[in-house]
Design an enzyme around this catalytic site. Structure first.
Site, PDB file in Angstrom:
ATOM      1  N   GLU A  40      43.557  42.840  34.809  1.00  0.00           N
ATOM      2  CA  GLU A  40      43.015  43.255  33.517  1.00  0.00           C
ATOM      3  C   GLU A  40      43.394  42.270  32.421  1.00  0.00           C
ATOM      4  O   GLU A  40      44.481  41.694  32.439  1.00  0.00           O
ATOM      5  CB  GLU A  40      43.512  44.647  33.121  1.00  0.00           C
ATOM      6  CG  GLU A  40      44.969  44.681  32.700  1.00  0.00           C
ATOM      7  CD  GLU A  40      45.374  45.958  31.979  1.00  0.00           C
ATOM      8  OE1 GLU A  40      45.443  45.935  30.736  1.00  0.00           O
ATOM      9  OE2 GLU A  40      45.659  46.948  32.667  1.00  0.00           O
ATOM     10  N   LYS A 129      47.631  56.591  33.536  1.00  0.00           N
ATOM     11  CA  LYS A 129      48.683  55.590  33.361  1.00  0.00           C
ATOM     12  C   LYS A 129      49.855  56.206  32.607  1.00  0.00           C
ATOM     13  O   LYS A 129      49.693  56.684  31.484  1.00  0.00           O
ATOM     14  CB  LYS A 129      48.154  54.375  32.588  1.00  0.00           C
ATOM     15  CG  LYS A 129      49.206  53.294  32.381  1.00  0.00           C
ATOM     16  CD  LYS A 129      48.628  52.066  31.710  1.00  0.00           C
ATOM     17  CE  LYS A 129      48.697  52.171  30.203  1.00  0.00           C
ATOM     18  NZ  LYS A 129      48.381  50.881  29.553  1.00  0.00           N
TER      19      LYS A 129
END
Length: 213
Positions: A40, A129
């Site tokens: 990412e 997350k």
């Protein structure tokens, strides 16, 4: 979502933040060579969408490319337009979750409290997350897994080669790794081989499968 299952198999997400477009090319090549399957670029990195676009062109079929620090729908739109295959955020924004799900994009929002974690999961996030793990600590992860063991948690923050196994033992389904995965000296020197060595060490420590797709 397809990528959620892949994430749980791969167990690692490489986080790139605050680097140049050329450094991103070097980092991406090294990470992929080392076996990283999820990468990412954070959206608060200057030129993030260009880097996402570059990575999709260069590594399509070798790794999945996503956007991190996606704070609102506008950022999500920009990331998806650039080619992001998944979205990650440090917070729970129900509008961002809805946007991603409507478009079939995997979304893994960040949360800290039991309320936030449950809210994100009930809104449709298949993985949440847990952030910031460097501050929360492994004890928090173990404790929160008691009542919330039905929710897959990706722990982000504080992961090193020396403690990564403890994160999985504490109940993380995956981990997000930033600076400890991408040595600054190797990046500045353009040393893709050294970056690949670091990446391969983390892949081995996590017990990740070697296949892609």
């Amino acid at each position: 979502m397809k990528l959620t299952n892949e994430l749980i198999q791969s167990r690692l997400v490489a986080i790139v933040r605050g680097i140049t477009r050329e450094e991103a090319r070097i980092a991406g090549a090294g990470l992929v060579a080392g076996g990283i399957k999820f990468m990412e670029v954070t959206m608060n990195t200057a030129g993030a969408t260009d880097m996402i676009h570059d990575w999709r062109l260069a590594f399509d079929g070798q790794a999945y490319v996503g956007a991190g620090t996606v704070l609102n729908v506008k950022m999500a739109e920009e990331a998806v337009s650039a080619g992001a295959q998944f979205l990650i955020s440090p917070n729970v924004d129900l509008n961002v979750i809805s946007y991603a799900l409507e478009r079939g994009i995997d979304i893994w929002p960040g949360a800290m409290t039991p309320t936030e974690i449950a809210m994100a999961f009930h809104a449709g996030a298949e993985v949440v997350k847990l952030f910031p793990m460097a501050s929360l600590g492994l004890g928090y992860l173990r404790e929160i897994r008691g009542p919330l063991n039905h929710i897959p948690l990706m722990a982000t923050g504080g992961v090193t080669l020396g403690n990564i196994g403890q994160y999985f033992e504490a109940g993380a389904c995956a981990v997000g790794i930033g600076s400890s995965l991408l040595p600054k000296e190797a990046l500045k020197a353009g040393n893709r081989e050294r970056i690949a060595e670091y990446a391969a060490s983390f892949v081995k420590a996590a017990g990740c499968p070697s296949h892609f797709g």
